[in-house]
Structures are given as structure tokens and as C-alpha cells.
Design an enzyme around this catalytic site. Sequence first.
Site, PDB file in Angstrom:
ATOM      1  N   HIS A  38      67.372 -74.305 -26.588  1.00 23.66           N
ATOM      2  CA  HIS A  38      66.938 -73.968 -28.307  1.00 23.66           C
ATOM      3  C   HIS A  38      66.983 -75.493 -28.796  1.00 23.66           C
ATOM      4  O   HIS A  38      67.831 -76.294 -28.480  1.00 23.66           O
ATOM      5  CB  HIS A  38      68.627 -73.853 -28.613  1.00 23.66           C
ATOM      6  CG  HIS A  38      69.107 -72.095 -28.228  1.00 23.66           C
ATOM      7  ND1 HIS A  38      68.616 -71.638 -29.826  1.00 23.66           N
ATOM      8  CD2 HIS A  38      69.686 -71.607 -27.776  1.00 23.66           C
ATOM      9  CE1 HIS A  38      68.895 -70.429 -29.323  1.00 23.66           C
ATOM     10  NE2 HIS A  38      69.901 -70.392 -28.460  1.00 23.66           N
TER      11      HIS A  38
ATOM     12  N   CYS B  44      65.185 -68.771 -27.636  1.00 22.91           N
ATOM     13  CA  CYS B  44      65.857 -67.728 -26.956  1.00 22.91           C
ATOM     14  C   CYS B  44      66.248 -66.493 -27.551  1.00 22.91           C
ATOM     15  O   CYS B  44      64.800 -65.210 -26.800  1.00 22.91           O
ATOM     16  CB  CYS B  44      67.566 -68.120 -27.584  1.00 22.91           C
ATOM     17  SG  CYS B  44      68.463 -68.039 -25.906  1.00 22.91           S
TER      18      CYS B  44
ATOM     19  N   GLU C 264      65.704 -77.169 -30.810  1.00 19.67           N
ATOM     20  CA  GLU C 264      66.825 -76.728 -31.882  1.00 19.67           C
ATOM     21  C   GLU C 264      68.274 -77.868 -32.659  1.00 19.67           C
ATOM     22  O   GLU C 264      68.351 -78.090 -33.586  1.00 19.67           O
ATOM     23  CB  GLU C 264      66.022 -75.965 -33.169  1.00 19.67           C
ATOM     24  CG  GLU C 264      66.967 -74.813 -33.154  1.00 19.67           C
ATOM     25  CD  GLU C 264      67.039 -73.638 -32.498  1.00 19.67           C
ATOM     26  OE1 GLU C 264      66.391 -73.943 -31.342  1.00 19.67           O
ATOM     27  OE2 GLU C 264      67.344 -72.960 -32.052  1.00 19.67           O
TER      28      GLU C 264
END
Length: 188
Positions: free
Chosen positions: A170, A77, A172
Amino acid sequence: MKIGVLALQGDFAEHLKMLERLGVETAKVRLPAHLDDLDGLIIPGGESTTIGKLSVDFGLIEPLRDFGRRKAVWGTCAGAIFLSKDARRTQPLLGLMDITVERNAFGRQVASFEADLDIPELGQGGAYHAVFIRAPIIETVSGTARVLSTVSDGRIVAARQGNLLATSFHPELTDDDRFHRYFLTLAK
Ligand code: GLN
């Protein structure tokens, strides 16, 4: 294997958690010396303007460029924006990848959304569930950079150029660790 996460701003803690879950040694990167013994670096999501400005303040721009010419770097991002060579605005960029990006490209109404992506490079495991938060799109991919994935309307959301990786979304923030494991293969 030791992977650093740029820890100036943004959701670096979630990346560190995912890497630790995979049994990888980690380090927070805030100064040029922190890059010395790393095999790879993740630049997290957050605010690309802030990450850029803090990188200038901490003398990290040239050390990060030098690192990316030799080792694996993955931007998620805001991190993908920071890796690009053009974000159509004046802000500090590393310019390591031959990609141009458009910030906040999905508009206000759908500033955050989730989508199932087809990412052949990840191999087994089916569709990849991706989380987008005020995400950029990768407008163009040139040179040796290539597209890894698009959303259903064809807009590019993941690209790779050799040891460099950029994702609009994302990984994560999900439980799926396939993208982190993929990055580790680039860092090897
Ligand atoms: N909108 C942010 C930017 O332009 C990126 C958002 C994110 O990293 N989730 O830098």
C-alpha cells in the site's frame, strides 16, 4: 493529467490525498462515465470480492477492461487481485494482467507487516518501505508481465505489464510518493 481512483470500497481516500499532494487532478470513479476523461486509474486496497461485486452491480466490468487496454491502471493489494487473471477462487476479476495471485498469502500471524524492498525501477532514494495488510502474493507472472520486486524469500509483490501495474502493498499509506510518481510516468 487527470487520474481517477475507483471509489467503490477500500482506501481510495488515501490515494486521492497522495495524488493531490503531487498536484494531479483527481476524480472518484463510481460509474462508467467517470472514466471518460481520465489518463489513468488506481484501484485501491480493500476487499477484492466486494470491489468485484460492486463493479458488476455498477456496470463497470467491461468499461474497466476497455480502459485498461488503452490506459494506465494500477491496482494496490485488493486492486492487484482485481487486475489479475486468476485468484484461485470464484470472484469477479478484470483479468487484464497476466498474473495469478494468492489472496491473504502471508498467513494470519503476519497478516500485516512492513518490509524494506529493493525496487530498481523507482530509481534513486534507496529501499522502499512497504506496508502489507492481509496482502496477496503474485504467484506467477507470464506473457509480457514482469517482476518489479520481491520480498526477501523471493515471493513476488510487484509486477508491471506495459501500462498496467500491480502491487501487493500500500504505497498510499506511507509518505514515500515514489510509487505514485512512477505510476504517473506510465499515465503520461
Ligand atoms: N485481503 C484482501 C483481499 O483479499 C486484500 C487486503 C487489502 O487490500 N489490504 O481482497
